[in-house]
Write an enzyme that holds these catalytic residues in place. Sequence first.
Site, PDB file in Angstrom:
ATOM      1  NE  ARG A  60      -3.976   1.963   2.233  1.00  0.00           N
ATOM      2  CZ  ARG A  60      -4.316   2.666   3.310  1.00  0.00           C
ATOM      3  NH1 ARG A  60      -3.804   2.354   4.492  1.00  0.00           N
ATOM      4  NH2 ARG A  60      -5.166   3.666   3.223  1.00  0.00           N
ATOM      5  CG  HIS A  64      -1.255   5.258  -0.830  1.00  0.00           C
ATOM      6  ND1 HIS A  64      -2.119   6.031  -0.086  1.00  0.00           N
ATOM      7  CD2 HIS A  64      -1.960   4.141  -1.156  1.00  0.00           C
ATOM      8  CE1 HIS A  64      -3.283   5.406   0.031  1.00  0.00           C
ATOM      9  NE2 HIS A  64      -3.198   4.246  -0.598  1.00  0.00           N
ATOM     10  CG  ASP A  65       6.551   6.625  -3.554  1.00  0.00           C
ATOM     11  OD1 ASP A  65       6.609   7.856  -3.363  1.00  0.00           O
ATOM     12  OD2 ASP A  65       7.449   5.985  -4.121  1.00  0.00           O
ATOM     13  CB  SER A  74       7.424  12.035  -2.734  1.00  0.00           C
ATOM     14  OG  SER A  74       6.404  11.342  -3.434  1.00  0.00           O
ATOM     15  CG  ASN A  93      -1.008   9.059   1.790  1.00  0.00           C
ATOM     16  OD1 ASN A  93      -1.548   8.143   1.174  1.00  0.00           O
ATOM     17  ND2 ASN A  93      -0.377  10.055   1.183  1.00  0.00           N
ATOM     18  N   PRO A 162      -6.475   6.637  -5.860  1.00  0.00           N
ATOM     19  CG  PRO A 162      -6.167   4.750  -7.184  1.00  0.00           C
ATOM     20  CD  PRO A 162      -5.423   5.703  -6.309  1.00  0.00           C
ATOM     21  CG  HIS A 192      -8.189  -3.856  -2.370  1.00  0.00           C
ATOM     22  ND1 HIS A 192      -9.229  -3.062  -2.820  1.00  0.00           N
ATOM     23  CD2 HIS A 192      -7.171  -2.999  -2.095  1.00  0.00           C
ATOM     24  CE1 HIS A 192      -8.854  -1.789  -2.821  1.00  0.00           C
ATOM     25  NE2 HIS A 192      -7.599  -1.730  -2.383  1.00  0.00           N
ATOM     26  CG  ASP A 244     -10.033 -11.824  -0.150  1.00  0.00           C
ATOM     27  OD1 ASP A 244     -11.200 -12.263  -0.163  1.00  0.00           O
ATOM     28  OD2 ASP A 244      -9.137 -12.276  -0.884  1.00  0.00           O
TER      29      ASP A 244
END
Length: 324
Positions: A60, A64-65, A74, A93, A162, A192, A244
């Site tokens: 994750r 996200h990076d 970053s 985040n 997203p 996921h 899940d």
Amino acid sequence: MKFHIIILLVFVLGVSSASGADKLTKNFYKKSCPRAETLVRDITWGRAQSDSRLGAKLLRVHYHDCFVRGCDASILLDTVGTNAAAEKDARPNLSLLGYEVIDEIKSHIEKVCPQVVSCSDILALAARDAVSFPFKKQMWDVLTGRRDGRTSLSSEVNGNIPGASSNFTTLKDLFARKKLNVNDLVVLSGAHTIGVAHCGPFSRRLYNFTGKGDTDPSLDQTYAEALKSQCPNPASPSITVEMDPQSSESFDTQYFTTVKQNKGLFQSDAALITDRAAAKIVNSLVKPNSFFSEFGKSMKNMGEIEVLIGNAGEIRQNCRIVNA
């Protein structure tokens, strides 16, 4: 003239998905730091042995990076003093975990090869290795050669990450802006299959979908009731549920079966079967061999988003702060 200036800036900064993809290679550190990838794997596997959710956490963080400013680490930068808030402090985040593992890896590698291995490469490798730990083999190849960015702004997160409530059109457009196609969108959603989620991002689906105190009709009714029993209204920030069900610690194809059964936790999961082409891909990924193969390809594509190469960016000494 303005057009020419933009082209020049892109050339100078080296920020280009196409050019970046050409420069990332396998075993980039073979000569400059031959122990790098082994150190990343050994430390990550050591941590994963006592943390079964590490794969979900680091995967994750890597996602996200890459979706904000590209795969430049970053997301790892801390907010400094009175400067503008960094990416990790943006609301989407705040629940990210696993930074300390990247810190540990970086600290070990710096002792062996000072300022040679980038934090962005460490993150990409560690995400792969954490997911791979239960299989005791590399689940996909990671190309390396990225350099680290020097800018991290929380204001740039929204609109790039997203969202859990995104519909298919929104998801498709966002991925397209990152040079990722519908196949990448569906395949990467398969991440996921591991990890947990806080109740907040999907609470509206359960209790107030259209603003009339209703439940999302596209969600399996029995599953919706089970989720309500776990997540009271209003949502508690301390409660998490499996993304899940009964399979949240196994990197497998169960997620796609769940989505087909209208048991996708987020609206963004359910959205995958609202589009004919995407739904067809969901069906094809129920087979383990197909999913693992496609996931590796899409992770490679994602790992090449707007990478910094050559002399662009820097090799951070500490993944949390830019070099002096």
